[in-house]
Design an enzyme around this catalytic site. Structure first.
Site, short mmCIF file in Angstrom:
data_model
loop_
_atom_site.label_atom_id
_atom_site.label_comp_id
_atom_site.label_asym_id
_atom_site.label_seq_id
_atom_site.Cartn_x
_atom_site.Cartn_y
_atom_site.Cartn_z
CB ILE A 162 -0.97 0.14 1.38
CG1 ILE A 162 -1.96 -0.98 1.20
CG2 ILE A 162 -1.85 0.91 1.14
CD1 ILE A 162 -2.29 -1.28 2.44
CG ASP A 203 10.18 0.07 3.50
OD1 ASP A 203 8.93 -0.10 2.94
OD2 ASP A 203 11.39 -0.53 3.90
CB SER A 241 -6.53 -3.38 10.85
OG SER A 241 -6.99 -4.36 10.35
CE1 TYR A 285 -2.16 -5.43 11.63
CE2 TYR A 285 -4.23 -6.27 11.78
CZ TYR A 285 -2.53 -5.53 10.65
OH TYR A 285 -3.80 -4.90 9.78
CE LYS A 289 -2.54 -2.01 11.10
NZ LYS A 289 -1.46 -1.03 10.82
CB THR A 313 -7.66 -9.32 3.58
OG1 THR A 313 -7.99 -9.09 4.97
CG2 THR A 313 -6.60 -9.45 3.32
C1 1HS Z 1 -4.37 -7.41 7.63
C2 1HS Z 1 -5.39 -5.97 7.40
O1 1HS Z 1 -5.42 -4.61 8.66
C3 1HS Z 1 -7.00 -6.53 7.73
S1 1HS Z 1 -6.89 -7.57 9.32
C4 1HS Z 1 -7.99 -9.30 9.26
C5 1HS Z 1 -9.37 -9.08 8.43
S2 1HS Z 1 -9.81 -10.08 7.70
O2 1HS Z 1 -9.67 -10.50 6.26
O3 1HS Z 1 -9.36 -11.46 8.39
O4 1HS Z 1 -11.18 -10.34 7.87
#
Ligand code: 1HS
Length: 257
Positions: A19, A38, A143, A156, A160, A188
């Protein structure tokens, strides 16, 4: 080069891939001069070289967002090259898998350091430059995992969640000083960050992980990097002049189920 970000300087972290790279290229096409940061200096330089080859302005720099000295050095280099920064996209992030009873402490710390502390350190380094210019837009990479529970992503989801809470806090502190702060909550997107998480979900089988994930997306596909780059472009641009403190879902309806 004229566009929606003409005469603006942007810094994008994690700009060497995924991204971040798509956003750096899009912002440059829209007229911004882009500092591409980066942790992998060669990846940052690769993105910057691609932008320059396409006629844009970019500087690629290695910087670990968890290291304040590196963040400040990179920020100073961008300002020296292009001038004060109008846009900061705190995109650098890392995934993590595991339920709370099996999550590793090191992994938890790494996840919080890169996703949450990195957002703090980069914002702290860049805000003085935005204040000098009198305006700015900060975009934090949240996220869907900050908004709904996602199985086996404990660290995670928590990290987030911290980014989204920090976004709200930053927005009220900085709005009176001319800086907007928003988050994006992507669903995702198939990127290097997501791949290990998909493999874990599929019990070691990437294809199975992808199929399981797809069932959560009413729109019938996963996202692509351009979907999120376009959301970031809106928040970065003056079209979002009244938008601050928001979390923009770009998730194909995943959080609406
Ligand atoms: C990595 C991204 O922030 C998405 S977190 C996972 C969400 S899901 O696709 O498993 O519902």
């Amino acid at each position: 080069m004229a566009g929606r970000l003409t005469n603006k300087v942007a810094i994008i972290t994690g700009g060497g891939s995924g991204i971040g790279r798509a956003s750096a290229e899009l912002f440059a096409r829209e007229g911004a001069a882009v500092g591409v940061l980066d942790v992998r200096a060669e990846a940052a330089e690769e993105t910057a070289a691609a932008i320059r080859a396409a006629g844009g302005r970019a500087l690629g720099l290695g910087a670990d967002v968890t290291n304040d000295a590196q963040v400040r050095a990179a920020t100073d280099a961008v300002i020296a090259e292009f001038g004060d920064v109008a846009i900061l996209y705190n995109n650098a992030g890392i995934g993590s898998t595991g339920a709370v009873d099996v999550a590793e402490e090191d992994d938890w710390d790494r996840c919080f350091n890169i996703n949450a502390k990195g957002t703090f350190l980069c914002s702290r380094a860049v805000v003085p430059s935005m204040l000098k210019a009198g305006r700015g837009s900060i975009i934090n990479q949240g996220s869907v995992a900050a908004l709904v529970g996602v199985a086996n992503f404990a660290a995670y989801c928590a990290a987030k969640g911290a980014v989204v809470a920090l976004t709200r806090s930053m927005s009220i502190d900085l709005a009176p000083r001319g800086i907007r702060v928003n988050a994006i909550a992507p669903g995702t997107i198939y990127t290097p960050l997501m791949e290990p998480m998909l493999i874990a979900r599929g019990g070691g089988d990437l294809q199975k992980g992808l199929e399981m994930t797809l069932t959560k997306y009413p729109i019938g596909r996963l996202g692509d990097v351009g979907d999120i780059a376009n959301a970031a472009l809106f928040l970065a641009s003056d079209e979002a002049a009244f938008v601050t403190g928001s979390t923009l879902t770009a998730d194909g309806g995943m959080t609406s189920i």
